[in-house]
Design an enzyme around this catalytic site. Structure first.
Site, mmCIF file in Angstrom:
data_model
loop_
_atom_site.group_PDB
_atom_site.id
_atom_site.type_symbol
_atom_site.label_atom_id
_atom_site.label_comp_id
_atom_site.label_asym_id
_atom_site.label_seq_id
_atom_site.Cartn_x
_atom_site.Cartn_y
_atom_site.Cartn_z
ATOM 1 C CG ASN A 93 5.291 -19.629 46.602
ATOM 2 O OD1 ASN A 93 5.704 -19.739 44.784
ATOM 3 N ND2 ASN A 93 4.351 -20.540 47.147
ATOM 4 C CB SER A 145 2.818 -12.711 38.533
ATOM 5 O OG SER A 145 1.870 -12.950 37.487
ATOM 6 C CE1 TYR A 158 -1.867 -13.850 41.267
ATOM 7 C CE2 TYR A 158 -1.634 -13.553 38.366
ATOM 8 C CZ TYR A 158 -1.258 -14.301 39.667
ATOM 9 O OH TYR A 158 0.189 -15.487 40.077
ATOM 10 C CB ALA A 159 -2.491 -7.138 37.231
ATOM 11 C CB ALA A 160 -3.019 -4.302 41.486
ATOM 12 C CE LYS A 162 1.217 -12.821 42.596
ATOM 13 N NZ LYS A 162 2.165 -13.552 43.287
HETATM 14 P P1 NAD Z 1 -1.276 -22.906 44.250
HETATM 15 O O1 NAD Z 1 -2.660 -22.023 44.424
HETATM 16 O O2 NAD Z 1 -0.557 -24.416 43.764
HETATM 17 O O3 NAD Z 1 -0.380 -22.930 45.494
HETATM 18 C C1 NAD Z 1 -0.887 -21.827 46.120
HETATM 19 C C2 NAD Z 1 -0.698 -21.896 47.895
HETATM 20 O O4 NAD Z 1 -0.598 -20.760 48.488
HETATM 21 C C3 NAD Z 1 -0.643 -22.897 48.213
HETATM 22 O O5 NAD Z 1 -0.053 -24.212 48.781
HETATM 23 C C4 NAD Z 1 -1.684 -22.416 49.378
HETATM 24 O O6 NAD Z 1 -2.063 -22.979 50.086
HETATM 25 C C5 NAD Z 1 -1.021 -21.147 50.324
HETATM 26 N N1 NAD Z 1 -2.008 -20.164 50.317
HETATM 27 C C6 NAD Z 1 -3.132 -19.405 49.927
HETATM 28 N N2 NAD Z 1 -3.335 -18.459 50.511
HETATM 29 C C7 NAD Z 1 -2.841 -18.839 51.515
HETATM 30 C C8 NAD Z 1 -2.471 -17.534 53.105
HETATM 31 N N3 NAD Z 1 -3.752 -16.728 52.818
HETATM 32 N N4 NAD Z 1 -2.064 -18.303 53.874
HETATM 33 C C9 NAD Z 1 -1.008 -18.713 53.904
HETATM 34 N N5 NAD Z 1 -0.557 -19.414 52.331
HETATM 35 C C10 NAD Z 1 -1.935 -19.466 51.612
HETATM 36 O O7 NAD Z 1 -0.029 -22.021 43.366
HETATM 37 P P2 NAD Z 1 1.328 -22.078 42.933
HETATM 38 O O8 NAD Z 1 0.324 -21.940 41.106
HETATM 39 O O9 NAD Z 1 1.966 -22.561 42.719
HETATM 40 O O10 NAD Z 1 1.348 -20.252 42.625
HETATM 41 C C11 NAD Z 1 2.157 -20.048 43.699
HETATM 42 C C12 NAD Z 1 3.224 -18.662 43.250
HETATM 43 O O11 NAD Z 1 3.210 -17.982 42.331
HETATM 44 C C13 NAD Z 1 1.738 -17.398 43.916
HETATM 45 O O12 NAD Z 1 2.026 -16.455 44.430
HETATM 46 C C14 NAD Z 1 1.109 -17.386 42.375
HETATM 47 O O13 NAD Z 1 0.263 -16.058 42.176
HETATM 48 C C15 NAD Z 1 2.506 -17.218 41.631
HETATM 49 N N6 NAD Z 1 2.131 -17.727 40.339
HETATM 50 C C16 NAD Z 1 1.948 -18.409 39.946
HETATM 51 C C17 NAD Z 1 1.965 -18.519 38.440
HETATM 52 C C18 NAD Z 1 1.233 -20.178 37.625
HETATM 53 O O14 NAD Z 1 1.175 -20.154 36.636
HETATM 54 N N7 NAD Z 1 0.708 -21.657 38.761
HETATM 55 C C19 NAD Z 1 2.382 -17.847 37.161
HETATM 56 C C20 NAD Z 1 3.003 -16.685 37.984
HETATM 57 C C21 NAD Z 1 3.275 -16.220 39.103
#
Ligand code: NAD
Length: 250
Positions: A93, A145, A158-160, A162
């Site tokens: 995640n 995503s 980011y798109a690349a 995902k």
């Molecule tokens: P967020 O920023 O709230 O949380 C991200 C988490 O990743 C945090 O706990 C952070 O500590 C951890 N993290 C970041 N870099 C790290 C690393 N190098 N090592 C270990 N942990 C690390 O983001 P979110 O919105 O909860 O997103 C979670 C996932 O869902 C991500 O992969 C994001 O791309 C994807 N996503 C989110 C959305 C959205 O709208 N929020 C949409 C599509 C996909």
């Protein structure tokens, strides 16, 4: 969905979607290991998850791991295997954004996003797949995503990353299906988390107009899909991408 006594690793689970996934697992009786980078938040998560355990023997592990670094991931995963005896469920995640139009995007920001969002998936899977092959069944769930499917200006990196996660998911699913490891991806739409908080209100209003269900998603909407994909109910599903986006990508 029956998940009691399963053992899971969830990356990036100290806030947002990852936290909701870890909470949902703990409430379902799963032993959970959380990987993230912020020690204060990890300590807080350890306490919060201990407080909602449904079984006194249930185990919670939190580990400071940068998922983009192979050796850190390897050590953390092997420690978890030692403590849990095995891992049934892996949820990749952890993710970041570093948005800019390509003309202004630095090489460093491109590489960092690829390393944390995509290379990390290689790291965890590479370390864990061998041990998962010894289980009767295992589940790998990768958080991609909707942007990896549709593209988005300002997010080439980011798109690349995902879209890469989707290709990785399908390829690994084909490699390990005969060993009863299911590998699937979830493509969330706009989910209300700290990641999306910084998007300007005007753009958020525009995005809302493109969501047929007329609301942004909650982290729990994604956690519910993860619970399904981690459970026995999804045993005949592999190599798929599930959009959870209120209809945004239709
Ligand atoms: P967020 O920023 O709230 O949380 C991200 C988490 O990743 C945090 O706990 C952070 O500590 C951890 N993290 C970041 N870099 C790290 C690393 N190098 N090592 C270990 N942990 C690390 O983001 P979110 O919105 O909860 O997103 C979670 C996932 O869902 C991500 O992969 C994001 O791309 C994807 N996503 C989110 C959305 C959205 O709208 N929020 C949409 C599509 C996909």
């Amino acid at each position: 969905m029956y998940l009691k006594n399963k053992k899971a690793i969830v990356t990036g689970a100290t806030r947002g979607i990852g936290k909701a996934i870890a909470v949902a697992f703990v409430k379902s009786g799963v032993d959970v290991a959380v990987f993230a980078t912020n020690q204060d938040r990890l300590n807080q998560m350890q306490k919060e998850l201990e407080d909602i355990k449904v079984d006194p023997n249930q185990r919670i592990i939190t580990k400071k791991v940068d998922v983009s670094k192979y050796l850190e991931v390897e050590k953390a995963c092997l420690d978890v295997i030692t403590e849990f005896s095995h891992v049934d469920i892996l949820v990749n995640n952890a993710g970041i954004t570093k948005d800019a139009l390509l003309m202004r995007m630095s090489e460093e920001d491109f590489d960092r996003v690829i390393d944390i969002n995509l290379k990390s998936v290689y790291n965890t899977c590479k370390v864990l797949v061998r041990s998962m092959m010894k289980n009767k069944k295992s589940k790998i769930i990768n958080i991609s995503s909707i942007v990896g499917i549709m593209g988005n200006p300002g997010q080439t990196n980011y798109a690349a990353s995902k879209a890469g996660v989707i290709g990785f998911t399908k390829s690994l699913a084909k490699e390990v299906a005969s060993r009863n490891i299911n590998v699937n991806a979830i493509a969330p739409g706009f989910i209300e988390t700290e990641m999306t908080q910084s998007i300007p209100e005007k753009i958020q209003e525009q995005m809302l107009k493109n969501i047929p269900l007329k609301r942004f998603g909650k982290s729990e909407d994604i956690a519910n899909m993860v619970l399904f994909l981690a459970s026995d109910e999804s045993d005949y599903i592999t190599g798929q991408v599930f959009t959870v986006d209120g209809g945004m990508g239709m």
